[in-house]
Design a protein around this motif. Structure first.
Motif, PDB file in Angstrom:
ATOM      1  N   CYS A  59       5.286  -8.059   2.386  1.00  0.00           N
ATOM      2  CA  CYS A  59       6.560  -8.534   1.838  1.00  0.00           C
ATOM      3  C   CYS A  59       6.870  -7.753   0.571  1.00  0.00           C
ATOM      4  O   CYS A  59       6.003  -7.607  -0.294  1.00  0.00           O
ATOM      5  CB  CYS A  59       6.441 -10.019   1.527  1.00  0.00           C
ATOM      6  N   CYS A  62       6.597 -10.493  -2.525  1.00  0.00           N
ATOM      7  CA  CYS A  62       5.379 -11.220  -2.920  1.00  0.00           C
ATOM      8  C   CYS A  62       4.082 -10.609  -2.366  1.00  0.00           C
ATOM      9  O   CYS A  62       3.009 -11.060  -2.705  1.00  0.00           O
ATOM     10  CB  CYS A  62       5.483 -12.679  -2.502  1.00  0.00           C
ATOM     11  N   ASN A  64       2.815 -10.818   0.515  1.00  0.00           N
ATOM     12  CA  ASN A  64       2.234 -11.561   1.630  1.00  0.00           C
ATOM     13  C   ASN A  64       2.515 -10.749   2.905  1.00  0.00           C
ATOM     14  O   ASN A  64       3.338  -9.837   2.897  1.00  0.00           O
ATOM     15  CB  ASN A  64       2.922 -12.931   1.698  1.00  0.00           C
ATOM     16  N   CYS A  71       8.778 -11.886   3.578  1.00  0.00           N
ATOM     17  CA  CYS A  71       7.910 -12.719   4.418  1.00  0.00           C
ATOM     18  C   CYS A  71       8.628 -14.024   4.770  1.00  0.00           C
ATOM     19  O   CYS A  71       9.693 -14.337   4.228  1.00  0.00           O
ATOM     20  CB  CYS A  71       6.597 -12.998   3.699  1.00  0.00           C
ATOM     21  N   CYS A  74       9.214 -16.219   1.555  1.00  0.00           N
ATOM     22  CA  CYS A  74      10.278 -15.745   0.654  1.00  0.00           C
ATOM     23  C   CYS A  74      11.661 -15.926   1.274  1.00  0.00           C
ATOM     24  O   CYS A  74      12.638 -16.115   0.564  1.00  0.00           O
ATOM     25  CB  CYS A  74      10.069 -14.278   0.306  1.00  0.00           C
TER      26      CYS A  74
HETATM   27 ZN    ZN Z   1       7.174 -12.867   0.382  1.00  0.00          ZN
END
Ligand code: ZN
Length: 204
Positions: A59, A62, A64, A71, A74
């Motif tokens: 992502c 973030c 992830n 992601c 988010c």
């Molecule tokens: Zn994210």
């Protein structure tokens, strides 16, 4: 460990044994299971492994795991965008999500500061965290790192960077795990639990 002398099977056992938490015995059992399974299952397993490498990325907000630019967390409008939970690794996002107790956003650092292991602040996603706190409506940063001396260093480092910003910084409580007995816990754990003790509300 004795090899079976069938090179393709030994190759599969060798590859499976590289997975975390999988010993040689388990690798053998898994390889034999795959050997005996249908062609369809073996095909789906192999494709699933390839897909997770080819169809995912990190992502961009973030870090992830994501299938798109952002992601699933988010891009979920129901998440609380005022909180960021800072974790070491993607696996920690999963662990916290499984509790269903946190509805905020995340930021995956990619590790903790560890000069001995050659991990410096610039190797981690710390700068991007500070940028997010500056640019997003963040009210609280929760530092949810795994307890270690490296995590302490990382918490101190991030706290310093956030010092002058209008944001609450918190960390996970350390203490006595559910089902534990004090007599079997190490002194450091008991010490942290006493230091981070909580008041009991008398209101019912
Ligand atoms: Zn994210």
């Amino acid at each position: 460990m004795r090899e079976l002398g069938i090179s393709v099977l030994d190759e599969l056992i060798g590859q499976l044994a590289r997975l975390p938490g999988i010993g040689q015995k388990t690798a053998q059992r898994l390889a034999i299971f795959i050997l005996k399974s249908s062609d369809g299952y073996a095909q789906e397993l192999a494709q699933a492994i390839l897909n997770v490498k080819q169809k995912t990325r990190l992502c961009k907000r973030c870090f992830n795991v994501a299938e798109d630019e952002l992601c699933a967390i988010c891009s979920d409008p129901r998440r609380d965008t005022h909180k960021i939970c800072v974790v070491e690794d993607i696996v920690d996002v999963l662990a916290i999500e499984e509790t269903h107790t946190y509805r905020g956003l995340y930021h995956v650092l990619g590790g903790v500061i560890s000069p001995l292991a050659g991990v410096n602040p610039e190797d981690l996603n710390i700068r991007s965290l500070i940028e997010r706190v500056k640019n997003e409506p963040i009210e609280e940063v929760i530092l949810a790192l795994n307890p270690s001396t490296e995590a302490e260093t990382t918490i101190i480092y991030i706290t310093k960077l956030l010092k002058d910003m209008e944001v609450q910084i918190s960390r996970l409580a350390s203490g006595v795990p559910m089902g534990a007995h004090l007599e079997y816990l190490d002194g450091a754990t008991i010490g942290m639990a006493i230091q981070s003790r909580q008041k009991i509300s008398k209101d019912t």
